[in-house]
Enzyme design. Structure first.
Site, mmCIF file in Angstrom:
data_model
loop_
_atom_site.group_PDB
_atom_site.id
_atom_site.type_symbol
_atom_site.label_atom_id
_atom_site.label_comp_id
_atom_site.label_asym_id
_atom_site.label_seq_id
_atom_site.Cartn_x
_atom_site.Cartn_y
_atom_site.Cartn_z
ATOM 1 N N ASP A 1 -1.261 14.954 15.567
ATOM 2 C CA ASP A 1 -0.219 15.678 16.295
ATOM 3 C C ASP A 1 -0.772 16.960 16.906
ATOM 4 O O ASP A 1 -1.747 17.527 16.414
ATOM 5 C CB ASP A 1 0.927 16.036 15.339
ATOM 6 C CG ASP A 1 1.624 14.797 14.785
ATOM 7 O OD1 ASP A 1 1.717 13.799 15.522
ATOM 8 O OD2 ASP A 1 2.054 14.833 13.616
ATOM 9 N N GLU B 1 1.291 5.586 0.691
ATOM 10 C CA GLU B 1 0.764 6.797 1.318
ATOM 11 C C GLU B 1 1.180 8.028 0.531
ATOM 12 O O GLU B 1 2.329 8.177 0.146
ATOM 13 C CB GLU B 1 1.267 6.922 2.757
ATOM 14 C CG GLU B 1 0.728 8.178 3.468
ATOM 15 C CD GLU B 1 1.089 8.216 4.935
ATOM 16 O OE1 GLU B 1 0.619 7.306 5.661
ATOM 17 O OE2 GLU B 1 1.837 9.117 5.348
ATOM 18 N N HIS C 1 3.708 -1.052 3.782
ATOM 19 C CA HIS C 1 3.085 0.242 3.535
ATOM 20 C C HIS C 1 4.203 1.249 3.279
ATOM 21 O O HIS C 1 5.050 1.468 4.158
ATOM 22 C CB HIS C 1 2.244 0.678 4.736
ATOM 23 C CG HIS C 1 1.488 1.953 4.537
ATOM 24 N ND1 HIS C 1 0.350 2.041 3.750
ATOM 25 C CD2 HIS C 1 1.701 3.205 5.015
ATOM 26 C CE1 HIS C 1 -0.104 3.280 3.763
ATOM 27 N NE2 HIS C 1 0.695 4.013 4.521
ATOM 28 N N PHE D 1 13.344 14.456 11.393
ATOM 29 C CA PHE D 1 12.000 13.983 11.711
ATOM 30 C C PHE D 1 12.069 12.778 12.643
ATOM 31 O O PHE D 1 11.256 12.644 13.564
ATOM 32 C CB PHE D 1 11.249 13.630 10.433
ATOM 33 C CG PHE D 1 9.803 13.293 10.655
ATOM 34 C CD1 PHE D 1 8.946 14.207 11.240
ATOM 35 C CD2 PHE D 1 9.293 12.060 10.285
ATOM 36 C CE1 PHE D 1 7.604 13.906 11.459
ATOM 37 C CE2 PHE D 1 7.960 11.733 10.493
ATOM 38 C CZ PHE D 1 7.114 12.657 11.077
ATOM 39 N N SER E 1 0.870 -1.181 0.000
ATOM 40 C CA SER E 1 0.000 0.000 0.000
ATOM 41 C C SER E 1 0.898 1.219 0.000
ATOM 42 O O SER E 1 2.069 1.144 0.385
ATOM 43 C CB SER E 1 -0.945 -0.008 1.203
ATOM 44 O OG SER E 1 -0.226 -0.153 2.422
#
Length: 296
Positions: A113, A21, A273, A223, A19
């Site tokens: 968040d 994103e 993913h 990040f 999959s």
């Protein structure tokens, strides 16, 4: 690492599922890049493609427009992200109903968040859902939605412990979650140890590893620090000295991501993913190595 690569191909019956994103575009140029990426990856026949939802619902309209276009113009099954942040229950459920009207039947339910960024303290909306499990339960009451949720192999930054974080995952499963997708990670042993704990707890839903190809190591490392995701020394060493060499960085990124996913396949993982960052080529190459081929 020795692999029998013939077993990776769908043509030989191996159930490799992927999959992807994406995030909703902010400009016409980003819109063009997004749809080029969707068109490039669509022939790989992913299980679904997810579209993110910005902080405090800041991309609400763009997320909706993107998933609605995917429904209308492609054969793909979109999964729309939805968060609890800065919105009342009524407002959030309005979004759920709008997704349903657009033909979306899969939602990625997240707490979200804090409005002021990852370093801020999360505060629930006074009339909103307090936590993700409440949102999952409400979505399931609306209709026949498939619901995916998040999982954190190195625990959520705000969790007091990994066990406490697995408690939160259990609550989401009890509320009706069908699948969990993990935060990205780079050490496969971390994921495998996490899965041992999850299965020992009696959680049986799929927990799909989230894979982030490192397009920009500096940005990824920054990040990762905010999300408390560890960066193995070997990975940092591979990108050392390549700050001004994007072509070599892409080659290294492909090699690292390919090693990671092939090692997971070797350990029995069949679902992946990919966090595409709206860029297709690197993810497409990795999927090719997994044995996936474009479906005509």
């Amino acid at each position: 690492m020795t692999l029998d690569h013939t077993r990776l191909s769908r043509q030989s019956g191996s159930p490799i599922n992927v999959s992807f994103e994406f995030f909703p575009p902010k400009t016409d140029e980003m819109e063009a890049t997004l749809w080029e990426s969707i068109e490039r990856l669509a022939p790989l026949n992913p299980n679904f493609v997810s579209v993110t939802y910005g902080a405090a619902g800041s991309t609400r309209e763009r997320t909706h427009a993107t998933v609605a276009r995917i429904v209308k113009e492609t054969h793909l099954k979109p999964a729309a992200h939805l968060t609890c942040v800065a919105a009342s229950k009524e407002d959030v459920l309005d979004v759920v109903h709008s997704y349903r009207e657009a033909g979306v039947r899969h939602i990625v339910a997240l707490r979200g968040d804090p409005v002021d960024g990852l370093d801020a303290r999360y505060v629930a909306h006074p009339k909103g859902f307090q936590q993700t499990c409440d949102l999952v339960e409400a979505i399931k009451k609306v209709g026949d939605f498939e619901v995916s949720v998040s999982a954190y192999p190195e625990k959520h930054p705000e969790a007091s412990s990994l066990d406490a974080d697995i408690d939160a995952l259990q609550a989401k499963v009890d509320a009706g979650a069908d699948r969990a997708i993990t935060q990205f990670f780079f050490d496969n042993d971390v994921y495998m140890r996490f899965m041992d704990k999850v299965r020992a707890r009696g959680i049986t839903i799929p927990v799909v590893p989230g894979i982030l190809p490192v397009l920009n190591f500096t940005q990824t490392a920054a990040f990762a620090e905010k999300t408390q995701t560890s960066i193995p020394a070997w990975l940092a060493n591979r990108f050392e000295g390549l700050e001004n060499d994007p072509k070599t960085r892409r080659l290294i990124a492909a090699a690292c991501a390919a090693e990671q996913v092939l090692d997971l396949v070797d350990q029995g993982v069949n679902d992946f993913h990919f966090y595409t960052m709206n860029r297709a080529d690197l993810v497409y190459a990795i999927c090719h190595l997994l044995g996936l081929r474009a479906q005509k």
